[in-house]
Design a protein around this motif. Structure first.
Motif, short mmCIF file in Angstrom:
data_model
loop_
_atom_site.label_atom_id
_atom_site.label_comp_id
_atom_site.label_asym_id
_atom_site.label_seq_id
_atom_site.Cartn_x
_atom_site.Cartn_y
_atom_site.Cartn_z
N ALA A 28 27.92 -17.66 -0.09
CA ALA A 28 26.89 -18.65 0.22
C ALA A 28 25.95 -18.82 -0.97
O ALA A 28 25.60 -19.94 -1.35
CB ALA A 28 26.11 -18.22 1.46
N ASP A 29 25.55 -17.70 -1.59
CA ASP A 29 24.70 -17.77 -2.78
C ASP A 29 25.46 -18.38 -3.96
O ASP A 29 24.87 -19.08 -4.79
CB ASP A 29 24.21 -16.37 -3.16
N TYR A 30 26.76 -18.11 -4.04
CA TYR A 30 27.58 -18.67 -5.12
C TYR A 30 27.59 -20.19 -5.06
O TYR A 30 27.38 -20.87 -6.07
CB TYR A 30 29.00 -18.12 -5.02
N TRP A 31 27.82 -20.74 -3.87
CA TRP A 31 27.87 -22.19 -3.75
C TRP A 31 26.49 -22.82 -3.90
O TRP A 31 26.37 -23.97 -4.35
CB TRP A 31 28.50 -22.58 -2.42
N ASN A 32 25.46 -22.08 -3.57
CA ASN A 32 24.10 -22.56 -3.82
C ASN A 32 23.86 -22.69 -5.32
O ASN A 32 23.24 -23.66 -5.79
CB ASN A 32 23.08 -21.60 -3.20
N TYR A 33 24.37 -21.72 -6.09
CA TYR A 33 24.24 -21.78 -7.55
C TYR A 33 25.08 -22.92 -8.12
O TYR A 33 24.65 -23.60 -9.05
CB TYR A 33 24.68 -20.45 -8.15
N GLN A 34 26.29 -23.13 -7.57
CA GLN A 34 27.11 -24.24 -8.03
C GLN A 34 26.43 -25.58 -7.76
O GLN A 34 26.56 -26.53 -8.54
CB GLN A 34 28.48 -24.18 -7.35
#
Length: 495
Positions: free
Chosen positions: A53-59
């Protein structure tokens, strides 16, 4: 016929043997337990999805820094109503019925400018309008291209601060995931040693039952020849019953510990587990200062503190900018044309220019903006103090954990030696009792001392590995292989 029967019996024997291997008792090491926990436990599944979830927020943040292309299209807008129109001949407003069909399409390319907080765009559009009435008239309006920009002046630039916080948030998310894996390791260690302790207690309880039965037989023989008193014989009988009770309790505790570990690792209920005593890393000592420096670089809590400082600075700058006047500059240049024929809608387009400046000047707000700035300033000072104190507390926590770990190796060695001595002492006392040189009280005391020493040894091992993974959780560094736990992060997240 006999050959067939023998074959069937042989196959059944192999099948039963296979089932025993499949559902029999499995010996599992601490390393295997931790590996399974990292891959199959529900905690690992939850940690992985929280990171994603944090990864896609960064993307999503990264995508905001790249050009965006949009196609806006309104295939059809039909409008039929009565509206007011100006009658030039009679110089009056009259009601007229209108009926139109409108179609619109636009292609727009935009790019945010991180350095200035502005936006630049390039677009083209076409519009078709058909009027129904006395005359059926169709007209076209086109904008072959239009380029422009929008730039706030003297305003708070959110893009600049996102460039500082978003990558830090992503790195924090990565280290949070690695730290959550260490929490899983710690939980796995606890459950593993719960099983090992229960297993040791059950083994000792089973041996005590066998020993108490043999000693009772010896005691009965000695009682018959008046070598011991009846009271001592009753004590031996009581010891046997107590040993049987302790075995039943130990067996219950073992099954419960095995169930807890199986449940955590996601193993089937048919799989029985048996743990083994793990070997300690040879001569492993951790330098506390090194651990503190590594923790400052890698621990997500420290990254979180850094982010708090940046956010506090961002809020203060925003309050200061809003306290003064702001301005926004908009400008564009393009070409456009209209025609009643599509083939001529792009012929000889005329220029289209626009420049606009918007100012916002606070004249009277009764001190609201100043209050916002003072509040942001005070909050920043509070954050500075809290972060400074948190850093001191964190360094102390890391130092104390390292000290505990370094001392625990000696505790384990002492507990191991004490366990060996307690076993030898019990064996000697047992032999002396058989020879009639020790009483029941001495034998019982020696047995309890052996049980206590065994439990202390297992607990000292559990504490050692708990400290090891707690230090690893704080530093996110593997002191055995001497590398950062994030070195193989991509492979870790794919498991």
């Amino acid at each position: 016929m006999k050959i067939k029967n023998k074959t069937i019996v042989l196959l059944l024997g192999l099948l039963l043997a296979g089932n025993h291997i499949l559902y029999g008792q499995k010996s599992i090491s601490l390393e295997e337990t931790i590996g399974l926990a990292q891959q199959k436990s529900l905690d690992a599944f939850k940690a992985r999805n929280l990171f994603l979830a944090d990864y896609w927020n960064y993307q999503s943040y990264r995508s905001q820094q790249k050009p965006h292309l949009y196609w806006y299209i309104t295939p059809m807008t039909y409008n039929r109503n009565i509206t007011t129109r100006y009658d030039f001949e009679n110089n009056v407003e009259v009601y007229r019925q209108t009926q139109t069909l409108n179609s619109y399409s636009s292609l727009s390319l935009s790019q945010n400018i991180v350095a200035t907080g502005g936006n630049i765009f390039l677009e083209t559009d076409i519009n078709r309008l058909q009027n129904f009435g006395g005359q059926n008239i169709t007209s076209w309006s086109t904008t072959p291209f239009r380029i422009g920009f929008s730039q706030p002046l003297f305003a708070y630039n959110s893009y600049k601060w996102q460039k500082k916080t978003s990558p830090l948030e992503y790195e924090t998310a990565k280290q949070d995931y690695i730290q959550s894996i260490q929490n899983i390791n710690i939980k796995a260690v606890s459950l593993y040693f719960d099983l090992l302790l229960a297993q040791q207690q059950m083994d000792i309880a089973a041996k005590n039952v066998d020993a108490s039965k043999k000693l009772l037989e010896i005691g009965q023989q000695r009682f018959e020849i008046a070598s011991i008193q009846h009271e001592e014989l009753l004590d031996l009988e009581l010891s046997k019953f107590n040993a049987e009770i302790e075995l039943a309790q130990a067996d219950k505790a073992f099954k419960k510990a095995a169930f807890n570990l199986r449940s955590f690792l996601g193993l089937s209920e048919e799989q029985e587990l048996k743990s083994s005593v793990p070997v300690l890393p040879a001569d492993l000592r951790i330098d506390s200062q090194t651990a503190v420096e590594l923790a400052k670089m890698l621990n997500p809590n420290i990254m979180g503190l850094k982010r708090q400082l940046i956010v506090a600075e961002s809020n203060l700058e925003k309050a200061k900018r809003n306290e003064k006047f702001t301005a926004k500059l908009n400008a564009s240049y393009g070409l456009n044309q209209t025609s009643d024929q599509f083939s001529k809608a792009y012929d000889n387009p005329s220029g289209q220019q626009m420049v606009g400046l918007t100012l916002t000047v606070p004249l009277l707000d009764w001190g609201d903006r100043r209050g916002q700035r003072e509040m942001a300033q005070n909050q920043k000072e509070v954050v500075d103090i809290e972060v400074k104190q948190a850093m001191i507390d964190f360094e102390q926590e890391v130092t104390l954990k390292v000290i505990d770990f370094n001392l625990q190796a000696q505790v384990v060695e002492s507990a191991r030696q004490a366990n060996e001595l307690a076993k030898k002492s019990f064996e000697l006392t047992q032999k002396r009792f058989v020879l009639g040189n020790a009483d029941v009280l001495k034998l019982t005391s020696s047995m309890k001392a052996m049980q206590s020493a065994s439990e202390k040894y297992i607990n000292s091992l559990a504490a050692y590995w708990q400290y090891f993974y707690e230090v690893q959780r704080l530093t996110l560094y593997d002191f055995v292989s001497k590398k950062s736990l994030s070195a193989n992060f991509e492979a870790m997240i794919k498991k």
